[in-house]
Design an enzyme around this catalytic site. Structure first.
Site, PDB file in Angstrom:
ATOM      1  N   ALA A  67       0.819  -1.164  -0.105  1.00 43.83           N
ATOM      2  CA  ALA A  67       0.091   0.079   0.031  1.00 43.83           C
ATOM      3  C   ALA A  67       0.908   1.191   0.015  1.00 43.83           C
ATOM      4  CB  ALA A  67      -0.795  -0.118   1.126  1.00 43.83           C
ATOM      5  N   GLY A 108       0.582  -5.287   0.578  1.00 39.90           N
ATOM      6  CA  GLY A 108      -0.532  -5.236  -0.259  1.00 39.90           C
ATOM      7  C   GLY A 108      -0.058  -5.601  -1.735  1.00 39.90           C
ATOM      8  N   GLU A 111      -0.586  -9.366  -1.357  1.00 41.41           N
ATOM      9  CA  GLU A 111      -1.949  -9.740  -1.512  1.00 41.41           C
ATOM     10  C   GLU A 111      -2.567  -9.487  -2.584  1.00 41.41           C
ATOM     11  OE1 GLU A 111      -2.573  -6.685   1.912  1.00 41.41           O
ATOM     12  OE2 GLU A 111      -3.494  -8.316   3.239  1.00 41.41           O
ATOM     13  N   GLU A 131       4.052  -5.529   6.902  1.00 37.29           N
ATOM     14  CA  GLU A 131       3.389  -4.533   7.671  1.00 37.29           C
ATOM     15  C   GLU A 131       3.545  -4.427   8.994  1.00 37.29           C
ATOM     16  OE1 GLU A 131       2.050  -6.685   5.144  1.00 37.29           O
ATOM     17  OE2 GLU A 131       0.585  -5.948   3.991  1.00 37.29           O
TER      18      GLU A 131
HETATM   19  C1  3H9 Z   1       0.659  -2.340   3.338  1.00 36.91           C
HETATM   20  O1  3H9 Z   1       0.712  -2.898   2.246  1.00 36.91           O
HETATM   21  C2  3H9 Z   1      -0.716  -2.345   3.794  1.00 36.91           C
HETATM   22  C3  3H9 Z   1      -1.624  -3.379   3.149  1.00 36.91           C
HETATM   23  O2  3H9 Z   1      -1.490  -4.832   3.657  1.00 36.91           O
HETATM   24  C4  3H9 Z   1      -3.185  -3.204   3.737  1.00 36.91           C
HETATM   25  C5  3H9 Z   1      -3.677  -1.902   2.957  1.00 36.91           C
HETATM   26  C6  3H9 Z   1      -5.311  -1.798   3.392  1.00 36.91           C
HETATM   27  N1  3H9 Z   1       4.537   3.392   0.181  1.00 36.91           N
HETATM   28  O3  3H9 Z   1      13.513   1.921   0.681  1.00 36.91           O
HETATM   29  P1  3H9 Z   1      13.691   2.810  -0.567  1.00 36.91           P
HETATM   30  C7  3H9 Z   1       9.386   4.813  -1.015  1.00 36.91           C
HETATM   31  S1  3H9 Z   1       1.765  -1.366   4.231  1.00 36.91           S
HETATM   32  C8  3H9 Z   1       4.894   4.627  -0.296  1.00 36.91           C
HETATM   33  O4  3H9 Z   1      14.651   3.827  -0.389  1.00 36.91           O
HETATM   34  P2  3H9 Z   1      14.983   0.577  -1.926  1.00 36.91           P
HETATM   35  C9  3H9 Z   1      10.322   5.478  -0.074  1.00 36.91           C
HETATM   36  O5  3H9 Z   1       9.785   6.353   0.848  1.00 36.91           O
HETATM   37  C10 3H9 Z   1       2.946  -1.540   3.186  1.00 36.91           C
HETATM   38  N2  3H9 Z   1       6.279   5.142  -0.445  1.00 36.91           N
HETATM   39  O6  3H9 Z   1      14.275   1.838  -1.713  1.00 36.91           O
HETATM   40  C11 3H9 Z   1      11.549   6.170  -0.950  1.00 36.91           C
HETATM   41  O7  3H9 Z   1      11.129   7.635  -1.178  1.00 36.91           O
HETATM   42  P3  3H9 Z   1      12.098   8.637  -1.389  1.00 36.91           P
HETATM   43  C12 3H9 Z   1       3.985  -2.760   3.071  1.00 36.91           C
HETATM   44  C13 3H9 Z   1       7.281   3.973  -0.475  1.00 36.91           C
HETATM   45  O8  3H9 Z   1      15.277  -0.013  -3.325  1.00 36.91           O
HETATM   46  C14 3H9 Z   1      11.460   5.201  -2.181  1.00 36.91           C
HETATM   47  O9  3H9 Z   1      10.137   4.738  -2.160  1.00 36.91           O
HETATM   48  N3  3H9 Z   1       5.064  -2.441   2.203  1.00 36.91           N
HETATM   49  C15 3H9 Z   1       6.860   2.566  -0.063  1.00 36.91           C
HETATM   50  O10 3H9 Z   1      16.144   0.450  -0.666  1.00 36.91           O
HETATM   51  C16 3H9 Z   1      12.443   4.275  -2.260  1.00 36.91           C
HETATM   52  O11 3H9 Z   1      12.564   3.425  -1.093  1.00 36.91           O
HETATM   53  C17 3H9 Z   1       6.316  -2.169   2.920  1.00 36.91           C
HETATM   54  O12 3H9 Z   1       6.318  -1.923   4.074  1.00 36.91           O
HETATM   55  C18 3H9 Z   1       5.489   2.218   0.242  1.00 36.91           C
HETATM   56  N4  3H9 Z   1       5.029   1.277   0.448  1.00 36.91           N
HETATM   57  O13 3H9 Z   1      13.881  -0.660  -1.198  1.00 36.91           O
HETATM   58  C19 3H9 Z   1       7.281  -2.003   2.000  1.00 36.91           C
HETATM   59  N5  3H9 Z   1       7.939   1.930  -0.132  1.00 36.91           N
HETATM   60  O14 3H9 Z   1      12.940   8.213  -2.495  1.00 36.91           O
HETATM   61  C20 3H9 Z   1       8.171  -0.738   2.123  1.00 36.91           C
HETATM   62  C21 3H9 Z   1       8.949   2.765  -0.453  1.00 36.91           C
HETATM   63  O15 3H9 Z   1      11.268   9.921  -1.472  1.00 36.91           O
HETATM   64  N6  3H9 Z   1       9.214  -0.393   1.040  1.00 36.91           N
HETATM   65  N7  3H9 Z   1       8.566   3.957  -0.593  1.00 36.91           N
HETATM   66  O16 3H9 Z   1      12.854   8.596  -0.049  1.00 36.91           O
HETATM   67  C22 3H9 Z   1      10.371  -1.171   1.273  1.00 36.91           C
HETATM   68  O17 3H9 Z   1      10.597  -2.210   1.978  1.00 36.91           O
HETATM   69  C23 3H9 Z   1      11.481  -0.607   0.314  1.00 36.91           C
HETATM   70  O18 3H9 Z   1      11.127   0.529   0.151  1.00 36.91           O
HETATM   71  C24 3H9 Z   1      11.733  -1.834  -1.012  1.00 36.91           C
HETATM   72  C25 3H9 Z   1      12.729  -0.939  -1.966  1.00 36.91           C
HETATM   73  C26 3H9 Z   1      12.386  -2.804  -0.417  1.00 36.91           C
HETATM   74  C27 3H9 Z   1      10.488  -1.848  -1.526  1.00 36.91           C
END
Ligand code: 3H9
Length: 690
Positions: A67, A108, A111, A131
């Site tokens: 999400a 998500g 999901e 999450e």
């Molecule tokens: C969810 O899914 C809830 C659902 O179950 C239910 C809903 C009803 N959203 O980490 P990076 C941005 S909860 C918005 O440096 P990497 C991040 O801020 C979600 N922005 O890159 C950054 O921005 P900036 C569950 C996001 O290559 C840029 O993307 N998912 C999100 O080192 C690059 O990120 C997670 O918790 C996001 N979800 O790693 C996954 N994710 O450049 C969270 C990233 O402006 N994300 N951004 O600073 C990660 O673990 C890592 O970002 C990922 C890439 C491994 C994907």
């Protein structure tokens, strides 16, 4: 449902397969426009008689990473369709839908994949439900579908810890139907063609047999095995409960329960803190005032001076990242001891299955141990990890100045000393930067990168980028005694020690900190690190409790006695000897002993840290309040569910912090003084963090 003006979702037809492609950089987060586009694409497939199967895939570096966290707490998160509706619509599609996964299918994103009828992935893909790390649980059916597809034990592990699994493991547990070595989308289309006529469509929500296989004792066992790790956190237990519901109730009831638990977590303070921290961590990588176009220097080889605990740990970070290291010591014995410890650490990781023997061999193969100081002349970045003393540091930097190649970065691992003074003592102050690693340096994530007055922007940028490359969380700090982390430790230590004389026991102070969520309290930490650190080493000079303990060899755990007594298994118990020493000192200094409340301990040891943090901020020693929080979470184990000291202060209310400090002000003098920034912000009803 309102239609966004431009859609990140496009569709193309390949024969009778509709390819639904998301292009929402950087991580294809499932923001409103993506959710809308996905539903529209499924409707399109249903309506088009020439389409007999669908492939959902993503452009860019990754499949949907979850999400869109930046929508949380805003009306956007509630705009229709919400994610639970999106996944239900995908699963109810009357034509087979295949998820084609590369990069990371997270939260998500997983999901969405679970709602598809089939999942294929490249071998490098990772799948997870992180999450819980945001204080949440998978809220779009994930806790109900995942155990049905991957098995209860696997789902429990993934949901409650948030750690992702690799595609191979996902294939083995049934989460992935096929691994695709190359050209993901064409092969996914091929797969869709193979399954297009299979009916009934396999729906994750309807699978039952993996739930039937589940041993109900698995939940209690899992809780017991992870009790320490989950202490204080709300979300892991909610995840366990949600997965358990999958085993106990039909799917339709399970998702309702999941939704309820999700909303409860979402409205709590822990989720807010953890989501704040997610962005804080990423913001920390950004350097304020960096001239545009600054390019990092090229680092091909790193030199480390000193093969002690710190030097060895620092070296391991680079070796593990594939960067060759030249490590220099003064005697063969010290060199052998240092490299021996490194090898043993690697072997211990291999024994736990974290590394293969081949990886250990590769890392150690990149190490060049030597007694020849001049060998550092070939290095692009040299980090000194020698004795913490200004004269020693200056002497070392003077020698490096003579032999380091032009453009080499000269870094000090000092934890307190003035980096400007070190820099000023050599002919190239612009190349000097602080790189303060935390012990054990191969484990702890925090790296304070200390920007001296003369540090060149490209030197700072390089130190930050290499920090990220070796998988640390680097934070910029300015020059001051102790930088961000250790400086905030000082007022805490001063007040904790005074509290002992006034009537608190080490165990009371430590208990308050542990109950707050810290891994240990100030006196447990002193015993672990060594009570003798920084001691003057003269047993006849006894000026405070610490001197008295050191004088009788109570140096902490390593001596079996410190603020606590320790048995042979290092289990602590309160020490009557220490109690007597404290009481004697109180009497000698005329301190009146009294009952100390837990609240007073909070105000004098934790509120004072907030006050020091505010000073650090107003001086510009930290770039932003959230950087202070990152330092404390990653360097000292501040509970992430409280966000960090500055976020926590905001949660408490700055007026409450000021009030508490005012209550204690007289007792805390002369060491304590108010931060003007804290007073101003409290007065105006402002916060440190957003
Ligand atoms: C969810 O899914 C809830 C659902 O179950 C239910 C809903 C009803 N959203 O980490 P990076 C941005 S909860 C918005 O440096 P990497 C991040 O801020 C979600 N922005 O890159 C950054 O921005 P900036 C569950 C996001 O290559 C840029 O993307 N998912 C999100 O080192 C690059 O990120 C997670 O918790 C996001 N979800 O790693 C996954 N994710 O450049 C969270 C990233 O402006 N994300 N951004 O600073 C990660 O673990 C890592 O970002 C990922 C890439 C491994 C994907």
């Amino acid at each position: 449902m309102e239609k966004p003006t431009t859609s990140p979702i496009s569709t193309t037809k390949h024969g009778d397969v509709l390819i639904v492609l998301s292009n929402n950089p950087p991580v294809n987060a499932l923001g409103h426009a993506v959710r809308h586009g996905l539903v529209a694409a499924i409707e399109e497939a249903e309506a088009d008689n020439s389409v007999s199967a669908v492939v959902i895939a993503c452009e860019g570096q990754t499949f949907f990473a979850g999400a869109d966290v930046s929508e949380f707490g805003t009306p956007k998160a509630f705009e229709q369709p919400m994610l639970p509706q999106v996944v239900d619509r995908i699963e109810s599609c009357t034509k087979p839908v295949v998820a084609a996964i590369h990069g990371t299918a997270l939260g998500g994103g997983l999901e969405v994949a679970l709602a598809c009828h089939y999942r294929v992935a490249v071998p490098s893909a990772k799948l997870g439900t992180p999450e819980v790390k945001l204080g949440l649980l998978p809220g779009a059916g994930g806790t109900q579908r995942l155990p049905r597809v991957a098995g209860v034990r696997q789902a429990l592990e993934m949901c409650a810890t948030g750690n992702p699994i690799g595609a191979k493991q996902a294939f083995d547990c049934g989460l992935i139907d096929r691994l695709i070595e190359d050209e993901l989308i064409p092969h996914a289309v091929g797969y869709a063609e193979e399954v297009r006529d299979v009916r009934p469509l396999p729906k994750s929500s309807e699978r039952q047999y993996k739930l039937n296989e589940c041993d109900p004792t698995v939940f209690e066992e899992f809780r017991a095995a992870n009790a320490k790790r989950f202490r204080g956190f709300d979300a892991p237990e909610a995840n366990v409960r949600a997965v358990k519901v999958a085993c106990e109730k039909p799917y339709a009831e399970g998702v309702l329960e999941e939704r309820k638990l999700f909303m409860e977590l979402m409205s709590g303070t822990q989720a807010k803190a953890q989501q704040y921290f997610f962005f804080a961590e990423r913001k920390a990588a950004k350097i304020d005032g960096l001239p545009e176009g600054t390019q990092p220097r090229d680092i091909k080889r790193v030199g480390v001076l000193g093969a002690g605990t710190m030097g060895g740990g620092i070296s391991m970070n680079f070796l593990s990242a594939g960067i060759p290291v030249t490590i220099v010591e003064m005697s063969q014995e010290a060199l052998d001891r240092g490299t021996g410890v490194m090898l043993r650490n690697y072997e211990a990781s291999a024994a736990k299955g974290k590394l293969t023997a081949e990886q250990v061999g590769k890392a150690m193969g990149l190490l060049e141990p030597t007694l020849d100081f001049e060998a550092l002349g070939q290095c692009d970045l040299i980090i000194e990890a020698v004795y913490e003393n200004m004269d020693v540091k200056k002497e070392v930097f003077g020698r490096l100045d003579k032999i380091a190649k032009p453009g080499a970065i000269l870094a000090s691992n000092t934890s307190y000393l003035n980096v400007n003074e070190i820099a000023a003592s050599i002919s190239r102050p612009g190349d000097v930067v602080g790189m303060h690693f935390f012990s054990p340096a191969n484990v702890m994530k925090l790296l304070e990168v200390v920007r001296g007055d003369k540090t060149e922007p490209d030197v700072l940028l390089t130190a930050m980028q290499i920090g990220k490359k070796i998988r640390k969380v680097p934070v910029v700090a300015g020059v001051c005694h102790g930088f961000i982390g250790n400086r905030m430790l000082m007022p805490r230590q001063v007040e904790a020690t005074k509290l002992l004389l006034e009537g608190a026991s080490p165990q009371q102070v430590d208990r308050v900190h542990v109950e707050f969520g810290m891994p240990m309290g100030p006196f447990q930490m002193a015993d672990l690190a060594g009570v003798d650190i920084g001691w003057h080493r003269d047993p006849n000079r006894v000026e405070n409790v610490r001197d008295a303990l050191c004088a009788i060899d109570r140096w902490g755990q390593k001596k079996g006695a410190g603020f606590y007594d320790y048995d042979e298994k290092r289990r602590p118990s309160p020490s009557p000897v220490v109690q007597q020493i404290i009481e004697d000192f109180a009497e000698k200094q005329g301190v009146e002993r009294r009952e100390i409340s837990d609240q007073e301990i909070v105000e004098r040891t934790l509120y004072t840290m907030v006050n020091e943090g505010a000073k650090i901020l107003e001086e510009g020693t930290a770039q932003r309040a959230s950087d202070i929080d990152v330092v404390w979470v990653y360097g000292y184990g501040w509970p992430v569910y409280r966000g960090g000291p500055m976020f926590w202060a905001d949660t408490e209310g700055l007026d409450k912090i000021v009030e508490g400090l005012k209550r204690q002000e007289e007792r805390m003098k002369p060491e304590f003084s108010f931060s003007q920034l804290l007073l101003d912000k409290a007065g105006k009803g402002e916060r440190f963090t957003r």
